[in-house]
Design an enzyme around this catalytic site. Structure first.
Site, PDB file in Angstrom:
ATOM      1  N   SER A   8      -8.067  10.409 -25.911  1.00 11.87           N
ATOM      2  CA  SER A   8      -7.344   9.499 -26.805  1.00 11.87           C
ATOM      3  C   SER A   8      -8.070   8.169 -26.884  1.00 11.87           C
ATOM      4  O   SER A   8      -8.270   7.495 -25.863  1.00 11.87           O
ATOM      5  CB  SER A   8      -5.927   9.267 -26.287  1.00 11.87           C
ATOM      6  OG  SER A   8      -5.360   8.191 -27.008  1.00 11.87           O
ATOM      7  N   HIS A  31      -8.635  12.332 -30.231  1.00 16.19           N
ATOM      8  CA  HIS A  31      -7.200  12.131 -30.465  1.00 16.19           C
ATOM      9  C   HIS A  31      -6.969  10.702 -30.950  1.00 16.19           C
ATOM     10  O   HIS A  31      -7.324   9.737 -30.283  1.00 16.19           O
ATOM     11  CB  HIS A  31      -6.450  12.394 -29.161  1.00 16.19           C
ATOM     12  CG  HIS A  31      -4.963  12.338 -29.278  1.00 16.19           C
ATOM     13  ND1 HIS A  31      -4.198  13.403 -29.707  1.00 16.19           N
ATOM     14  CD2 HIS A  31      -4.090  11.342 -29.014  1.00 16.19           C
ATOM     15  CE1 HIS A  31      -2.928  13.075 -29.690  1.00 16.19           C
ATOM     16  NE2 HIS A  31      -2.822  11.820 -29.280  1.00 16.19           N
ATOM     17  N   ASP A  33      -4.223   8.031 -32.126  1.00 15.89           N
ATOM     18  CA  ASP A  33      -2.800   7.692 -32.085  1.00 15.89           C
ATOM     19  C   ASP A  33      -2.467   6.670 -33.159  1.00 15.89           C
ATOM     20  O   ASP A  33      -2.841   5.494 -33.058  1.00 15.89           O
ATOM     21  CB  ASP A  33      -2.443   7.097 -30.717  1.00 15.89           C
ATOM     22  CG  ASP A  33      -2.419   8.153 -29.625  1.00 15.89           C
ATOM     23  OD1 ASP A  33      -1.806   9.212 -29.839  1.00 15.89           O
ATOM     24  OD2 ASP A  33      -3.010   7.906 -28.556  1.00 15.89           O
ATOM     25  N   MET A  35       0.283   4.451 -34.792  1.00 17.66           N
ATOM     26  CA  MET A  35       1.605   3.891 -34.439  1.00 17.66           C
ATOM     27  C   MET A  35       1.963   2.794 -35.431  1.00 17.66           C
ATOM     28  O   MET A  35       1.116   1.977 -35.790  1.00 17.66           O
ATOM     29  CB  MET A  35       1.567   3.293 -33.037  1.00 17.66           C
ATOM     30  CG  MET A  35       1.106   4.248 -31.956  1.00 17.66           C
ATOM     31  SD  MET A  35       1.250   3.486 -30.333  1.00 17.66           S
ATOM     32  CE  MET A  35       0.442   4.730 -29.315  1.00 17.66           C
ATOM     33  N   HIS A  64      -2.401  11.976 -34.271  1.00 22.27           N
ATOM     34  CA  HIS A  64      -1.028  12.009 -33.744  1.00 22.27           C
ATOM     35  C   HIS A  64      -0.258  10.860 -34.376  1.00 22.27           C
ATOM     36  O   HIS A  64      -0.488   9.697 -34.040  1.00 22.27           O
ATOM     37  CB  HIS A  64      -1.095  11.880 -32.206  1.00 22.27           C
ATOM     38  CG  HIS A  64       0.239  11.786 -31.538  1.00 22.27           C
ATOM     39  ND1 HIS A  64       0.373  11.384 -30.221  1.00 22.27           N
ATOM     40  CD2 HIS A  64       1.498  12.040 -31.974  1.00 22.27           C
ATOM     41  CE1 HIS A  64       1.647  11.402 -29.882  1.00 22.27           C
ATOM     42  NE2 HIS A  64       2.353  11.786 -30.930  1.00 22.27           N
ATOM     43  N   MET A  66       2.724   8.608 -34.808  1.00 19.19           N
ATOM     44  CA  MET A  66       3.979   8.106 -34.229  1.00 19.19           C
ATOM     45  C   MET A  66       4.531   7.088 -35.218  1.00 19.19           C
ATOM     46  O   MET A  66       4.455   5.866 -35.001  1.00 19.19           O
ATOM     47  CB  MET A  66       3.701   7.497 -32.850  1.00 19.19           C
ATOM     48  CG  MET A  66       3.465   8.571 -31.796  1.00 19.19           C
ATOM     49  SD  MET A  66       2.639   7.945 -30.337  1.00 19.19           S
ATOM     50  CE  MET A  66       0.946   8.107 -30.876  1.00 19.19           C
ATOM     51  N   MET A 135       5.235  15.775 -25.631  1.00 21.93           N
ATOM     52  CA  MET A 135       4.933  14.473 -25.015  1.00 21.93           C
ATOM     53  C   MET A 135       5.348  14.501 -23.546  1.00 21.93           C
ATOM     54  O   MET A 135       6.476  14.887 -23.213  1.00 21.93           O
ATOM     55  CB  MET A 135       5.693  13.337 -25.718  1.00 21.93           C
ATOM     56  CG  MET A 135       5.221  12.971 -27.109  1.00 21.93           C
ATOM     57  SD  MET A 135       3.508  12.403 -27.245  1.00 21.93           S
ATOM     58  CE  MET A 135       3.438  11.005 -26.147  1.00 21.93           C
ATOM     59  N   GLY A 140       4.028   5.655 -27.303  1.00 17.42           N
ATOM     60  CA  GLY A 140       3.871   4.225 -27.583  1.00 17.42           C
ATOM     61  C   GLY A 140       2.729   3.573 -26.822  1.00 17.42           C
ATOM     62  O   GLY A 140       2.075   2.686 -27.352  1.00 17.42           O
ATOM     63  N   PHE A 141       2.474   4.030 -25.603  1.00 21.67           N
ATOM     64  CA  PHE A 141       1.480   3.352 -24.774  1.00 21.67           C
ATOM     65  C   PHE A 141       0.709   4.338 -23.910  1.00 21.67           C
ATOM     66  O   PHE A 141       1.274   5.361 -23.493  1.00 21.67           O
ATOM     67  CB  PHE A 141       2.160   2.311 -23.870  1.00 21.67           C
ATOM     68  CG  PHE A 141       2.894   1.261 -24.651  1.00 21.67           C
ATOM     69  CD1 PHE A 141       2.222   0.146 -25.145  1.00 21.67           C
ATOM     70  CD2 PHE A 141       4.239   1.418 -24.956  1.00 21.67           C
ATOM     71  CE1 PHE A 141       2.881  -0.803 -25.920  1.00 21.67           C
ATOM     72  CE2 PHE A 141       4.917   0.477 -25.731  1.00 21.67           C
ATOM     73  CZ  PHE A 141       4.236  -0.636 -26.209  1.00 21.67           C
ATOM     74  N   GLY A 142      -0.543   3.985 -23.625  1.00 21.98           N
ATOM     75  CA  GLY A 142      -1.331   4.745 -22.663  1.00 21.98           C
ATOM     76  C   GLY A 142      -0.994   4.278 -21.251  1.00 21.98           C
ATOM     77  O   GLY A 142      -0.261   3.301 -21.058  1.00 21.98           O
ATOM     78  N   GLY A 143      -1.529   4.989 -20.276  1.00 24.45           N
ATOM     79  CA  GLY A 143      -1.430   4.541 -18.889  1.00 24.45           C
ATOM     80  C   GLY A 143      -0.089   4.762 -18.211  1.00 24.45           C
ATOM     81  O   GLY A 143       0.175   4.189 -17.158  1.00 24.45           O
ATOM     82  N   ASP A 173       0.448  15.486 -23.913  1.00 25.12           N
ATOM     83  CA  ASP A 173      -0.085  14.146 -24.178  1.00 25.12           C
ATOM     84  C   ASP A 173       0.690  13.127 -23.360  1.00 25.12           C
ATOM     85  O   ASP A 173       1.895  12.968 -23.539  1.00 25.12           O
ATOM     86  CB  ASP A 173       0.066  13.862 -25.685  1.00 25.12           C
ATOM     87  CG  ASP A 173      -0.537  12.532 -26.106  1.00 25.12           C
ATOM     88  OD1 ASP A 173      -1.157  11.857 -25.267  1.00 25.12           O
ATOM     89  OD2 ASP A 173      -0.373  12.176 -27.292  1.00 25.12           O
ATOM     90  N   GLY A 174      -0.055  12.448 -22.462  1.00 24.82           N
ATOM     91  CA  GLY A 174       0.541  11.375 -21.671  1.00 24.82           C
ATOM     92  C   GLY A 174       0.422  11.633 -20.185  1.00 24.82           C
ATOM     93  O   GLY A 174       0.931  12.629 -19.674  1.00 24.82           O
ATOM     94  N   GLY A 175      -0.311  10.746 -19.510  1.00 23.58           N
ATOM     95  CA  GLY A 175      -0.427  10.843 -18.051  1.00 23.58           C
ATOM     96  C   GLY A 175      -1.221  12.045 -17.574  1.00 23.58           C
ATOM     97  O   GLY A 175      -1.063  12.482 -16.426  1.00 23.58           O
ATOM     98  N   GLY A 195      -6.208   9.792 -22.215  1.00 18.34           N
ATOM     99  CA  GLY A 195      -6.749   8.487 -22.579  1.00 18.34           C
ATOM    100  C   GLY A 195      -7.323   7.785 -21.365  1.00 18.34           C
ATOM    101  O   GLY A 195      -8.546   7.711 -21.172  1.00 18.34           O
ATOM    102  N   SER A 196      -6.430   7.285 -20.495  1.00 18.24           N
ATOM    103  CA  SER A 196      -6.871   6.511 -19.324  1.00 18.24           C
ATOM    104  C   SER A 196      -7.819   7.292 -18.435  1.00 18.24           C
ATOM    105  O   SER A 196      -8.812   6.747 -17.947  1.00 18.24           O
ATOM    106  CB  SER A 196      -5.667   6.107 -18.470  1.00 18.24           C
ATOM    107  OG  SER A 196      -4.635   5.651 -19.271  1.00 18.24           O
TER     108      SER A 196
HETATM  109  O1  LIG Z   1       0.291   9.286 -27.763  1.00 16.46           O
HETATM  110  C1  LIG Z   1      -0.018   8.652 -26.768  1.00 16.46           C
HETATM  111  C2  LIG Z   1       0.834   7.542 -26.265  1.00 16.46           C
HETATM  112  O2  LIG Z   1       1.931   7.428 -27.063  1.00 16.46           O
HETATM  113  C3  LIG Z   1      -1.212   9.100 -26.028  1.00 16.46           C
HETATM  114  O3  LIG Z   1      -2.094   9.834 -26.816  1.00 16.46           O
HETATM  115  C4  LIG Z   1      -1.879   8.146 -25.070  1.00 16.46           C
HETATM  116  O4  LIG Z   1      -3.036   7.577 -25.602  1.00 16.46           O
HETATM  117  C5  LIG Z   1      -2.223   8.884 -23.811  1.00 16.46           C
HETATM  118  O5  LIG Z   1      -2.776   7.998 -22.901  1.00 16.46           O
HETATM  119  P1  LIG Z   1      -2.829   8.299 -21.338  1.00 16.46           P
HETATM  120  O6  LIG Z   1      -1.405   8.544 -20.886  1.00 16.46           O
HETATM  121  O7  LIG Z   1      -3.686   9.511 -21.181  1.00 16.46           O
HETATM  122  O8  LIG Z   1      -3.428   7.065 -20.775  1.00 16.46           O
HETATM  123 FE   LIG Z   2      -1.085  10.722 -28.613  1.00 15.36          FE
END
Ligand SMILES: O=C(CO)[C@@H](O)[C@H](O)COP(=O)(O)O
Ligand SMILES: [Fe+2]
Length: 221
Positions: A8, A31, A33, A35, A64, A66, A135, A140-143, A173-175, A195-196
């Site tokens: 991402s 990917h 995002d 928003m 993606h 949002m 999800m 909304g946010f990475g990390g 997607d996420g974490g 992402g992170s």
């Molecule tokens: O859609 C999203 C957040 O809303 C993701 O695509 C984030 O970008 C994932 O980031 P990490 O959780 O991997 O840091």
């Molecule tokens: Fe995403």
């Protein structure tokens, strides 16, 4: 079973996007995002930026959305040439109609669900989609931290995909990191957004390889 790793670019450097996309050339898809500050409390890219990303990226785009009112806006991203366009079930007025439109334009059609959204109503609609994004954080946010409690949704999706012999990718997607990717793969995911864990430490190419190996180890075993 193939493993797809989609980094991402929410975690990339927004003023050096072309450079940061070149650093993930071993990934399957980029990917992106989108928003709108309405569906989620954060604002990123619109169609003009995504069009430029599409023009410079060596690998295809996994968009993606949002955003509110995807029925109106999602087809435009498919027209830009995105490989896949995923919209949120919670925001769409006519999810099946929109998916058909995206496919008609030539994009893979994806539907996404937030952690609290049940998957039951969508199981019988699976043939209408090319991918489902579950999800594993609030969008909304990475990390953020991976929410393991949503894994039963992947198991339910995976059961239907196997039973009906569908070619529907199951995305998380996420974490997602080297530890949580194995949990998601075990539950049936085959496509992983990160992402992170790709951009924020070490070398993206090595991180992508490590994620691929961690997911693949499970899928082989
Ligand atoms: O859609 C999203 C957040 O809303 C993701 O695509 C984030 O970008 C994932 O980031 P990490 O959780 O991997 O840091
Ligand atoms: Fe995403």
């Amino acid at each position: 079973m193939p493993v797809r790793i989609n980094p991402s670019i929410l975690s990339a450097d927004f003023v050096n996007l072309e450079h940061d996309i070149a650093r993930i050339a071993t990934a399957d898809l980029v990917h992106v995002d989108v928003m709108d500050n309405h569906f989620v409390p954060n604002l990123t890219f619109g169609p003009q930026m995504v069009g430029r990303i599409q023009a410079v990226s060596p690998i295809p785009l996994d968009v993606h959305l949002m955003i509110d009112d995807p029925d109106r806006w999602a087809p435009g991203y498919a027209e830009l040439g995105a490989f896949s366009v995923t919209f949120h079930a919670e925001a769409a007025a006519d999810a099946v109609g929109l998916a058909r439109k995206l496919r008609e334009i030539g994009a893979r059609a994806g539907i996404a669900v937030k952690p609290g959204t049940p998957i039951g109503p969508y199981l019988e609609l699976l043939p209408e989609f090319d991918q489902v994004l579950v999800m594993t954080v609030e969008p909304g946010f990475g990390g953020q931290s991976f929410i393991e409690a949503v894994m039963p949704k992947l198991e339910a999706l995976s059961d239907v995909v196997k039973r009906l012999g569908l070619d529907v990718w199951l995305q998380v997607d996420g974490g997602v990191d080297e530890r949580t990717i194995a949990i998601a793969a075990e539950a049936g995911a085959d496509t992983f957004v990160a992402g992170s864990s790709v951009y924020n430490t070490g070398d993206p190419t090595e991180n992508i390889a490590a994620l691929r190996a961690a997911a693949g180890r499970h899928l082989l075993g």
